[in-house]
Structure formats: structure tokens, C-alpha cells
Design a protein around this motif. Structure first.
Motif, PDB file in Angstrom:
ATOM      1  N   PRO A 122       8.323 -27.360  17.967  1.00  0.00           N
ATOM      2  CA  PRO A 122       7.168 -28.009  17.346  1.00  0.00           C
ATOM      3  C   PRO A 122       6.216 -26.983  16.736  1.00  0.00           C
ATOM      4  O   PRO A 122       6.004 -25.903  17.297  1.00  0.00           O
ATOM      5  CB  PRO A 122       6.496 -28.737  18.519  1.00  0.00           C
ATOM      6  CG  PRO A 122       7.543 -28.850  19.570  1.00  0.00           C
ATOM      7  CD  PRO A 122       8.437 -27.671  19.402  1.00  0.00           C
ATOM      8  N   ILE A 166       2.598 -33.311  23.149  1.00  0.00           N
ATOM      9  CA  ILE A 166       2.870 -31.881  23.032  1.00  0.00           C
ATOM     10  C   ILE A 166       1.682 -31.139  23.627  1.00  0.00           C
ATOM     11  O   ILE A 166       0.528 -31.415  23.269  1.00  0.00           O
ATOM     12  CB  ILE A 166       3.080 -31.440  21.569  1.00  0.00           C
ATOM     13  CG1 ILE A 166       4.194 -32.259  20.901  1.00  0.00           C
ATOM     14  CG2 ILE A 166       3.423 -29.951  21.511  1.00  0.00           C
ATOM     15  CD1 ILE A 166       4.377 -31.953  19.418  1.00  0.00           C
ATOM     16  N   ARG A 230       7.054 -30.270  24.866  1.00  0.00           N
ATOM     17  CA  ARG A 230       7.093 -31.529  24.122  1.00  0.00           C
ATOM     18  C   ARG A 230       7.797 -32.571  24.989  1.00  0.00           C
ATOM     19  O   ARG A 230       8.867 -32.313  25.540  1.00  0.00           O
ATOM     20  CB  ARG A 230       7.846 -31.372  22.793  1.00  0.00           C
ATOM     21  CG  ARG A 230       8.020 -32.705  22.067  1.00  0.00           C
ATOM     22  CD  ARG A 230       8.421 -32.546  20.619  1.00  0.00           C
ATOM     23  NE  ARG A 230       9.663 -31.813  20.454  1.00  0.00           N
ATOM     24  CZ  ARG A 230      10.137 -31.413  19.261  1.00  0.00           C
ATOM     25  NH1 ARG A 230       9.462 -31.664  18.158  1.00  0.00           N
ATOM     26  NH2 ARG A 230      11.276 -30.750  19.196  1.00  0.00           N
TER      27      ARG A 230
END
Length: 265
Positions: A122, A166, A230
Motif C-alpha cells: 500500500p 491500513i 493492511r
């Protein structure tokens, strides 16, 4: 220096793969049952401490039959099979003679190969640019405060579009990462129900599987720095929910993934 996590997961050996430990008051949920990550760490510690272990832990599958309450916990680790590079273990946790948790653990030495693929990490702003998770006193378990978390996506106890979250995460006291703490950290995320409703839906983990891909060098490089976690969920319905965890080092290495199913009310 003895870190809190190491002190609270220290097993007392009794010989022949048998250990005891007093259930931690720090790593306890408001229900009175031990935090599932602490339970998983105890199982992993029992294998890591076993004199017949020849390789590092790469996976753990835990079934939570009953909650682990206050008091003494008996831990038994047994080597089921040992091959050239891989060992298979069974660990059982009991209290007052009653079986509470069963775990299957694999340890293995694997060689590097030319294939080298992982999904994309991410892309989020640095920890200091994201709000710190501040548990509400009296409403969150004490163990939440042993982790420093900064929320990049997903606000608990609000109706988010999806249950995906996240966060940046690390041990609050600066303890360096290892395989035992990876296994515990992978159970840190809140239930996915907390991100789909502004009402409290209590629940519990029924089964959890954690897989570690990191080499010893990867873990050493992660050190005590922030990691990215995440968490996604595919299903929250019929009083059941799942979650999938990805744990990344700050330098972009996928260290581990974890999957679990839980029941909620």
C-alpha cells in the motif's frame, strides 16, 4: 533489557516439551479471556524453545476451542514429523485439565531461488502524517497500548464504505521484530464489524492461520521500525466475519499474511 512482550510470554520448562505459564494480565481482553495474539505467541514460543527444533517457524494454524482465563496455563509441544528441511509440530494449551487451544506449526529452512514476486505494498503517507490510535480509557484492553499505531485508512466504530484498514504499527517500547512477535501482531487488528457499524458487536476468533515469508535478514532489517498492516474482509454476515492481514516492513518487504474467521453478535 527485558521487553514487556518477552516477559509476558516467558515459559517455564517442565521437560519433554511441557511448559507452564501464568496467563498474562496485560494481554487480556475485556471479556476476561487472553488476547488471541498472546495465545498464538505462547504456542510459537513452545516450539521455538523445544530442543529438537532445527529450523525457524514459517506457519501457525490455531483453533480457539475455549478462552484462556486467568491462572496457570499448561502448554505441550510435540514433534509430529521431521524431514530434511521441514518439521511439523502440534501444540496444545490447557487450563485445569481442559483443552483450550490447539495449534499446528511448521518450521522449515528454505533456500532462495530466482523467482521473486510479491503483491504491491500500500502507498500511504508517513506515520507522523496519520492520526495515532488513542484507545479510550476503560473501553480498550491494556494490550492495545503496547503497540504504537497510526491510522492511514479506516475509522473504528464508524460506517466505512468497506472494512479495509491500513495502519502503521510497531511495538511501543521499541522491541525488535522476531517471528514470535510477527505471529502476535497479526492478531492485533480489530474485528471487521468495528468498521461497518457505529454500534459495538462483540466477537471472538474461532480459527487463525499465519504464514511468515520473511527471511532472518528481512526480519533483522525490519528491526523496531514502523511496519504497514493492511487488513481486508470478504464477508461480514450471518454472525460470521473473516479478515486477511498483510504485514509489510517499512522498506517494502511482505513479511507475513494471516487469515481468520470469527463469530460476532
Amino acid at each position: 533489557m527485558t521487553f514487556l512482550f518477552d516477559r509476558e510470554t516467558a515459559l517455564i520448562p517442565c521437560g519433554d516439551g511441557q511448559y507452564t505459564i501464568e496467563a498474562s494480565d496485560v494481554y487480556r481482553n475485556p471479556t476476561g479471556a487472553a488476547f488471541g495474539g498472546w495465545v498464538a505467541a505462547i504456542m510459537a514460543r513452545a516450539v521455538e524453545n523445544h530442543p529438537d527444533r532445527t529450523s525457524p517457524i514459517v506457519s501457525l494454524q490455531a483453533t480457539y476451542i475455549a478462552g484462556v482465563g486467568p491462572g496457570e496455563v499448561s502448554v505441550e509441544s510435540k514433534l509430529l514429523k521431521s524431514g530434511a528441511s521441514t518439521q511439523f509440530w502440534r501444540v496444545e494449551l490447557s487450563q485445569a485439565g481442559n483443552l483450550a487451544i490447539v495449534g499446528d506449526i511448521v518450521t522449515s529452512n528454505r533456500r532462495p531461488v530466482e523467482l521473486n514476486y510479491q503483491i504491491a505494498m500500500p502507498e500511504i503517507s508517513p506515520p507522523e502524517d496519520n492520526p495515532r490510535l488513542e484507545p479510550v480509557p476503560g473501553q480498550a484492553p491494556e494490550w492495545i497500548r503496547t503497540y504504537d499505531q497510526h491510522i492511514a485508512k479506516g475509522v473504528p466504530f464508524q460506517v466505512n464504505d468497506t472494512p479495509e484498514t491500513i495502519v502503521w504499527i510497531k511495538e511501543e517500547d521499541g522491541r525488535p521484530l522476531d517471528r514470535i512477535s510477527i505471529i502476535s501482531i497479526c492478531d492485533v487488528p480489530m474485528p471487521r464489524t468495528f468498521f461497518l457499524s457505529d454500534e459495538f458487536h462483540p466477537g471472538s476468533t474461532v480459527a487463525m492461520s499465519t504464514y511468515i515469508y520473511a527471511s532472518e535478514e528481512d526480519i533483522a532489517a525490519a528491526g523496531s521500525d514502523y511496519m504497514i498492516m493492511r487488513v481486508t474482509g470478504a464477508v461480514v454476515r450471518n454472525s460470521k466475519s473473516d479478515s486477511r492481514v498483510e504485514l509489510w516492513s517499512g522498506n517494502g518487504t511482505l513479511l507475513a499474511t494471516s487469515n481468520q474467521i470469527g463469530f460476532f453478535r
